[in-house]
Design an enzyme around this catalytic site. Structure first.
Site, mmCIF file in Angstrom:
data_model
loop_
_atom_site.group_PDB
_atom_site.id
_atom_site.type_symbol
_atom_site.label_atom_id
_atom_site.label_comp_id
_atom_site.label_asym_id
_atom_site.label_seq_id
_atom_site.Cartn_x
_atom_site.Cartn_y
_atom_site.Cartn_z
ATOM 1 N N ASP A 143 26.385 84.825 70.261
ATOM 2 C CA ASP A 143 27.820 84.948 70.052
ATOM 3 C C ASP A 143 28.211 86.378 70.394
ATOM 4 O OD1 ASP A 143 30.466 84.470 69.205
ATOM 5 O OD2 ASP A 143 30.022 85.244 67.209
ATOM 6 N N SER A 144 29.495 86.592 70.539
ATOM 7 C CA SER A 144 29.981 87.955 70.772
ATOM 8 C C SER A 144 29.655 88.842 69.570
ATOM 9 C CB SER A 144 31.488 87.930 70.995
ATOM 10 O OG SER A 144 32.121 87.275 69.915
ATOM 11 N N CYS A 171 29.828 81.101 70.952
ATOM 12 C CA CYS A 171 31.135 81.757 71.066
ATOM 13 C C CYS A 171 32.092 80.872 71.866
ATOM 14 C CB CYS A 171 30.919 83.084 71.786
ATOM 15 S SG CYS A 171 32.414 83.985 72.121
ATOM 16 N N GLU A 178 35.980 89.007 59.180
ATOM 17 C CA GLU A 178 34.963 90.073 59.158
ATOM 18 C C GLU A 178 35.122 90.942 57.904
ATOM 19 O OE1 GLU A 178 33.142 91.612 62.270
ATOM 20 O OE2 GLU A 178 33.087 89.583 63.077
ATOM 21 N N CYS A 220 37.194 78.674 67.283
ATOM 22 C CA CYS A 220 36.669 80.043 67.232
ATOM 23 C C CYS A 220 35.584 80.090 66.170
ATOM 24 C CB CYS A 220 37.793 81.015 66.887
ATOM 25 S SG CYS A 220 37.220 82.706 66.633
ATOM 26 N N HIS A 264 34.826 82.146 63.960
ATOM 27 C CA HIS A 264 35.156 82.662 62.631
ATOM 28 C C HIS A 264 36.024 81.719 61.799
ATOM 29 C CE1 HIS A 264 33.736 86.260 64.545
ATOM 30 N NE2 HIS A 264 33.945 86.998 63.472
HETATM 31 N N1 DGL Z 1 33.208 84.627 68.978
HETATM 32 C C1 DGL Z 1 34.586 84.648 69.405
HETATM 33 C C2 DGL Z 1 35.038 83.199 69.665
HETATM 34 O O1 DGL Z 1 34.494 82.251 69.126
HETATM 35 C C3 DGL Z 1 35.488 85.314 68.387
HETATM 36 C C4 DGL Z 1 35.294 86.813 68.300
HETATM 37 C C5 DGL Z 1 35.582 87.518 69.616
HETATM 38 O O2 DGL Z 1 36.765 87.644 70.003
HETATM 39 O O3 DGL Z 1 34.634 87.931 70.261
HETATM 40 O O4 DGL Z 1 35.931 82.985 70.432
#
Ligand code: DGL
Length: 267
Positions: A11-12, A74, A152, A183, A185
């Protein structure tokens, strides 16, 4: 024949641990390697070219770790990079979008909402996939960029979280019967989102749907791990700030089966 190579997940940042947690619960015999690209997060406000480059870089790292399958946890990377990687055979790659789209198409009464980062919504990938699968269904898509920093920070059910959710979503109340949480999160905000939209809207959690897809893929490819007495260790790598990453991971997921985050230099 069992395949005991690990499953790679990236993931990012830390949010993709929602997917890891789901995989760990469902497939306790599978060894999992997670990469959080915490040095380059967020992806959700970056260009397609950049996200595709980061995604290739992350997959190369996991490939070098010997994984049998890569889960792109992600949504932004899945939206921007997976269409570019569709011929990537080895290791096979699973994204987080298709599972959510299929579940929404199956369950909806005809009015679907999709929320995600700016990039995910701009990419139009959810909207196109839903239109392909369920022509005639109405789709309302919306970027909710403030949700990621709220999660976060651990602010998932306080006044501020409720105010932000109200600002983004209150006009969708009664307008959508199914909402895809597009997303990593957003599953952490389920309670607040549900309160804003009301009981009449069903929420689709990409983490759960992705775990279903991974299970199906492993079966199809004959890649399930052998059964073990004790679940194998989860390896957790980050590209920056291992200590902070561990704190956020604990705050997000509560008790998890990860001892520490390890820094890796892949950039
Ligand atoms: N992991 C990203 C997503 O699911 C969210 C956080 C980011 O913007 O990197 O889109």
């Amino acid at each position: 024949m069992a395949d005991d190579r690990p499953i790679g997940i990236f993931d990012s940042g830390i949010g993709g641990l929602t997917v890891l947690k789901e995989l760990h619960l469902r497939f306790p015999d599978e060894e999992l390697v997670y990469l959080g690209d915490t040095a380059r997060v967020p992806y959700g406000s970056k260009s397609k070219e950049t996200v595709v480059r980061y995604t290739r870089n992350n997959i190369d790292f996991l490939e070098a770790e010997g994984v049998k399958l890569v889960v792109v946890a992600c949504n932004t990377a899945s939206a921007y990079a997976l269409p570019e990687l569709k011929d990537h055979q080895s290791p096979p790659v699973v994204g987080v979008i298709q599972g959510g789209v299929e579940a929404a198409a199956k369950l909806t009464g005809g009015r679907i909402g999709v929320i995600g980062t700016e990039a995910t919504i701009i990419s139009n990938v959810y909207q196109q996939a839903l239109a392909r699968l369920s022509p005639g269904v109405s789709v309302k898509a919306r970027a909710c960029p403030m949700f990621v920093p709220l999660v976060e920070e651990g602010w998932v059910d306080n006044d501020i979280a409720r105010a932000v959710a109200h600002r983004y979503l209150s006009d969708l109340r009664g307008e959508v019967d199914t909402l895809v949480l597009g997303c990593t999160h957003y599953p952490m905000l389920k309670g607040t989102i549900k309160q804003t939209l009301g009981e009449g809207t069903r929420l689709i959690d990409s983490a759960e749907e992705t775990a279903n897809m991974v299970g199906q893929k492993l079966d199809r490819l004959g890649m399930r791990a052998s059964s073990k007495e004790k679940p194998p260790k989860v390896r957790f790598y980050v590209t920056d700030s291992p200590k902070r990453s561990m704190e956020v991971a604990r705050r997000m997921l509560g008790q998890i089966d990860i001892q520490e985050a390890e820094y890796v230099d892949i950039i």
